[in-house]
Design a protein around this motif. Structure first.
Motif, PDB file in Angstrom:
ATOM      1  N   VAL A 133      49.386  17.305  75.425  1.00 51.17           N
ATOM      2  CA  VAL A 133      49.691  16.422  74.304  1.00 51.17           C
ATOM      3  C   VAL A 133      48.710  16.777  73.187  1.00 51.17           C
ATOM      4  CG1 VAL A 133      50.713  14.550  75.636  1.00 51.17           C
ATOM      5  CG2 VAL A 133      48.265  14.573  75.263  1.00 51.17           C
ATOM      6  N   LYS A 134      49.188  16.684  71.943  1.00 52.74           N
ATOM      7  CA  LYS A 134      48.393  17.109  70.786  1.00 52.74           C
ATOM      8  C   LYS A 134      48.245  15.971  69.785  1.00 52.74           C
ATOM      9  CE  LYS A 134      50.288  21.762  70.995  1.00 52.74           C
ATOM     10  NZ  LYS A 134      51.045  22.779  70.294  1.00 52.74           N
ATOM     11  N   ALA A 135      47.137  15.989  69.088  1.00 54.86           N
ATOM     12  CA  ALA A 135      46.921  15.101  67.943  1.00 54.86           C
ATOM     13  C   ALA A 135      46.446  15.976  66.789  1.00 54.86           C
ATOM     14  CB  ALA A 135      45.899  14.025  68.256  1.00 54.86           C
ATOM     15  N   THR A 136      47.145  15.913  65.658  1.00 54.25           N
ATOM     16  CA  THR A 136      46.748  16.680  64.478  1.00 54.25           C
ATOM     17  C   THR A 136      46.067  15.749  63.481  1.00 54.25           C
ATOM     18  OG1 THR A 136      48.904  16.349  63.467  1.00 54.25           O
ATOM     19  CG2 THR A 136      48.605  18.356  64.757  1.00 54.25           C
ATOM     20  N   PHE A 137      45.108  16.274  62.780  1.00 54.79           N
ATOM     21  CA  PHE A 137      44.369  15.484  61.799  1.00 54.79           C
ATOM     22  C   PHE A 137      43.966  16.388  60.648  1.00 54.79           C
ATOM     23  CE2 PHE A 137      41.477  17.121  64.954  1.00 54.79           C
ATOM     24  CZ  PHE A 137      40.459  17.668  64.210  1.00 54.79           C
ATOM     25  N   GLY A 138      43.551  15.806  59.567  1.00 57.95           N
ATOM     26  CA  GLY A 138      43.119  16.555  58.395  1.00 57.95           C
ATOM     27  C   GLY A 138      42.417  15.626  57.427  1.00 57.95           C
ATOM     28  N   TYR A 139      42.106  16.204  56.256  1.00 60.00           N
ATOM     29  CA  TYR A 139      41.455  15.411  55.216  1.00 60.00           C
ATOM     30  C   TYR A 139      42.354  14.244  54.852  1.00 60.00           C
ATOM     31  CZ  TYR A 139      39.476  14.189  50.713  1.00 60.00           C
ATOM     32  OH  TYR A 139      38.918  13.502  49.672  1.00 60.00           O
ATOM     33  N   PRO A 140      41.872  13.052  54.759  1.00 56.57           N
ATOM     34  CA  PRO A 140      40.505  12.547  54.663  1.00 56.57           C
ATOM     35  C   PRO A 140      39.907  12.080  55.990  1.00 56.57           C
ATOM     36  CG  PRO A 140      41.970  10.829  53.952  1.00 56.57           C
ATOM     37  CD  PRO A 140      42.816  12.006  54.329  1.00 56.57           C
ATOM     38  N   PHE A 141      40.365  12.568  57.117  1.00 52.18           N
ATOM     39  CA  PHE A 141      39.778  12.324  58.431  1.00 52.18           C
ATOM     40  C   PHE A 141      39.832  10.862  58.858  1.00 52.18           C
ATOM     41  CE2 PHE A 141      37.645  16.042  56.610  1.00 52.18           C
ATOM     42  CZ  PHE A 141      38.163  16.993  57.465  1.00 52.18           C
ATOM     43  N   ARG A 142      40.994  10.261  58.680  1.00 51.34           N
ATOM     44  CA  ARG A 142      41.242   8.935  59.257  1.00 51.34           C
ATOM     45  C   ARG A 142      41.773   9.163  60.667  1.00 51.34           C
ATOM     46  NH1 ARG A 142      43.163   7.966  53.870  1.00 51.34           N
ATOM     47  NH2 ARG A 142      41.718   6.554  52.844  1.00 51.34           N
ATOM     48  N   LEU A 143      40.863   9.423  61.580  1.00 48.69           N
ATOM     49  CA  LEU A 143      41.257   9.799  62.932  1.00 48.69           C
ATOM     50  C   LEU A 143      41.962   8.665  63.670  1.00 48.69           C
ATOM     51  CD1 LEU A 143      38.133  11.836  64.039  1.00 48.69           C
ATOM     52  CD2 LEU A 143      40.222  12.625  62.948  1.00 48.69           C
ATOM     53  N   ASN A 144      41.646   7.433  63.277  1.00 51.04           N
ATOM     54  CA  ASN A 144      42.295   6.303  63.949  1.00 51.04           C
ATOM     55  C   ASN A 144      43.765   6.174  63.562  1.00 51.04           C
ATOM     56  OD1 ASN A 144      41.836   5.481  61.358  1.00 51.04           O
ATOM     57  ND2 ASN A 144      40.836   3.561  61.889  1.00 51.04           N
ATOM     58  N   GLN A 145      44.268   7.050  62.718  1.00 44.11           N
ATOM     59  CA  GLN A 145      45.690   7.075  62.376  1.00 44.11           C
ATOM     60  C   GLN A 145      46.372   8.330  62.919  1.00 44.11           C
ATOM     61  OE1 GLN A 145      45.938   6.651  58.132  1.00 44.11           O
ATOM     62  NE2 GLN A 145      45.081   4.588  58.150  1.00 44.11           N
ATOM     63  N   ALA A 146      45.619   9.185  63.597  1.00 42.22           N
ATOM     64  CA  ALA A 146      46.173  10.419  64.163  1.00 42.22           C
ATOM     65  C   ALA A 146      46.575  10.157  65.606  1.00 42.22           C
ATOM     66  CB  ALA A 146      45.146  11.541  64.091  1.00 42.22           C
ATOM     67  N   SER A 147      47.857   9.976  65.830  1.00 43.13           N
ATOM     68  CA  SER A 147      48.337   9.676  67.179  1.00 43.13           C
ATOM     69  C   SER A 147      48.695  10.960  67.917  1.00 43.13           C
ATOM     70  CB  SER A 147      49.546   8.747  67.120  1.00 43.13           C
ATOM     71  OG  SER A 147      50.616   9.383  66.469  1.00 43.13           O
ATOM     72  N   PHE A 148      48.668  10.862  69.231  1.00 43.55           N
ATOM     73  CA  PHE A 148      49.035  11.993  70.075  1.00 43.55           C
ATOM     74  C   PHE A 148      50.550  12.146  70.106  1.00 43.55           C
ATOM     75  CE2 PHE A 148      44.783  11.207  71.597  1.00 43.55           C
ATOM     76  CZ  PHE A 148      44.308  12.489  71.789  1.00 43.55           C
ATOM     77  N   GLN A 149      51.008  13.361  70.216  1.00 43.98           N
ATOM     78  CA  GLN A 149      52.431  13.671  70.292  1.00 43.98           C
ATOM     79  C   GLN A 149      52.658  14.511  71.538  1.00 43.98           C
ATOM     80  OE1 GLN A 149      54.604  12.479  67.962  1.00 43.98           O
ATOM     81  NE2 GLN A 149      52.875  11.509  66.950  1.00 43.98           N
ATOM     82  N   SER A 150      53.647  14.127  72.325  1.00 39.75           N
ATOM     83  CA  SER A 150      54.003  14.943  73.480  1.00 39.75           C
ATOM     84  C   SER A 150      54.966  16.027  73.025  1.00 39.75           C
ATOM     85  CB  SER A 150      54.626  14.065  74.564  1.00 39.75           C
ATOM     86  OG  SER A 150      55.789  13.442  74.073  1.00 39.75           O
ATOM     87  N   PRO A 151      55.104  17.096  73.817  1.00 44.08           N
ATOM     88  CA  PRO A 151      56.059  18.140  73.430  1.00 44.08           C
ATOM     89  C   PRO A 151      57.448  17.539  73.225  1.00 44.08           C
ATOM     90  CG  PRO A 151      54.767  18.811  75.339  1.00 44.08           C
ATOM     91  CD  PRO A 151      54.426  17.388  75.060  1.00 44.08           C
ATOM     92  N   SER A 152      58.226  18.147  72.367  1.00 40.99           N
ATOM     93  CA  SER A 152      59.524  17.584  71.986  1.00 40.99           C
ATOM     94  C   SER A 152      60.413  17.334  73.201  1.00 40.99           C
ATOM     95  CB  SER A 152      60.227  18.524  71.010  1.00 40.99           C
ATOM     96  OG  SER A 152      60.425  19.776  71.623  1.00 40.99           O
ATOM     97  N   ALA A 153      60.966  16.144  73.236  1.00 43.43           N
ATOM     98  CA  ALA A 153      61.920  15.699  74.262  1.00 43.43           C
ATOM     99  C   ALA A 153      61.342  15.734  75.670  1.00 43.43           C
ATOM    100  CB  ALA A 153      63.206  16.515  74.190  1.00 43.43           C
ATOM    101  N   VAL A 154      60.035  15.622  75.799  1.00 41.26           N
ATOM    102  CA  VAL A 154      59.413  15.604  77.122  1.00 41.26           C
ATOM    103  C   VAL A 154      58.614  14.315  77.252  1.00 41.26           C
ATOM    104  CG1 VAL A 154      57.754  16.730  78.638  1.00 41.26           C
ATOM    105  CG2 VAL A 154      59.276  18.111  77.237  1.00 41.26           C
ATOM    106  N   ASN A 155      58.853  13.587  78.302  1.00 45.61           N
ATOM    107  CA  ASN A 155      58.119  12.367  78.583  1.00 45.61           C
ATOM    108  C   ASN A 155      56.992  12.727  79.539  1.00 45.61           C
ATOM    109  OD1 ASN A 155      57.199   9.836  79.064  1.00 45.61           O
ATOM    110  ND2 ASN A 155      59.147   8.986  79.726  1.00 45.61           N
ATOM    111  N   VAL A 156      55.768  12.689  79.057  1.00 50.09           N
ATOM    112  CA  VAL A 156      54.618  13.093  79.854  1.00 50.09           C
ATOM    113  C   VAL A 156      54.047  11.875  80.557  1.00 50.09           C
ATOM    114  CG1 VAL A 156      52.340  14.160  79.809  1.00 50.09           C
ATOM    115  CG2 VAL A 156      54.121  14.971  78.259  1.00 50.09           C
TER     116      VAL A 156
END
Length: 195
Positions: A73-96
């Motif tokens: 599972v991945k979480a992408t983030f960037g400027y301005p680094f509000r990490l508490n808004q960067a949610s994890f995403q599972s691969p497409s159409a896969v329930n992990v």
């Protein structure tokens, strides 16, 4: 009142004549004052462009006990680094592991520090641009005037350093006691017991 207006107009006229005397002189760039401004100008460009355009990601390898297979599972983030808004995403159409990964976010909000850094870098860029324009184009005006170097560059430099010191004070534990452990109110989900 009329003589005062006349004097003001004369001074403005003389200043306008001096300002219209733009002549490129690259000699001040060979001196430390001009050379350092070029280095500061280049460093400020790198500062706001690298921070303002930064993008990153973090990945977690998840092992589901029922399925005995690994998923990422991945979480992408960037400027301005509000990490508490960067949610994890599972691969497409896969329930992990039957988990709603969008509920889980990274911990922290570093937007104020990042935005201050970029804003300060932009101000330094503008300041260095103006200083280089004055050093290269209006060398005679700069050297003939006693007040101009003290007011545009002396006081402005003092204000910038004072602002920097204020924000450093606000961002450190001198202003408020630091909380060394990440709080759950920042958007993080507490880890399961035993980890």
């Amino acid at each position: 009142m009329a003589p005062n207006i006349f004097l003001v107009r004369q001074r403005v006229s003389r200043l306008g004549q001096r300002m219209s005397a733009f002549q490129i002189n690259l000699n001040p760039l060979k001196e430390p004052l001009g050379f350092i401004k070029i280095l500061e100008w280049i460093a400020s460009i790198f500062a706001f462009s690298t921070c303002g355009g930064f993008k990153g990601k973090t990945e977690i390898l998840v092992t589901c006990p029922k399925l005995q297979e690994n998923k990422t599972v991945k979480a992408t983030f960037g400027y301005p680094f509000r990490l508490n808004q960067a949610s994890f995403q599972s691969p497409s159409a896969v329930n992990v592991c039957d988990v709603n990964w969008e509920r889980h976010v990274l911990i922290g909000d570093y937007s104020s520090s990042a935005q201050f850094y970029v804003t300060f870098a932009v101000f330094v860029f503008l300041y260095c641009t103006a200083a280089l324009l004055l050093y290269v184009g209006y060398t005679n005006l700069y050297r003939d005037s006693r007040k101009l170097p003290m007011i545009i560059f002396g006081f402005l430099n003092m204000i910038l350093w004072g602002g920097n010191a204020w924000f450093v004070y606000k961002e450190t534990s001198l202003h408020s006691p630091s909380n060394t452990s990440a709080s759950h109110s920042q958007g993080g989900v507490p880890p399961p017991t035993g980890i």
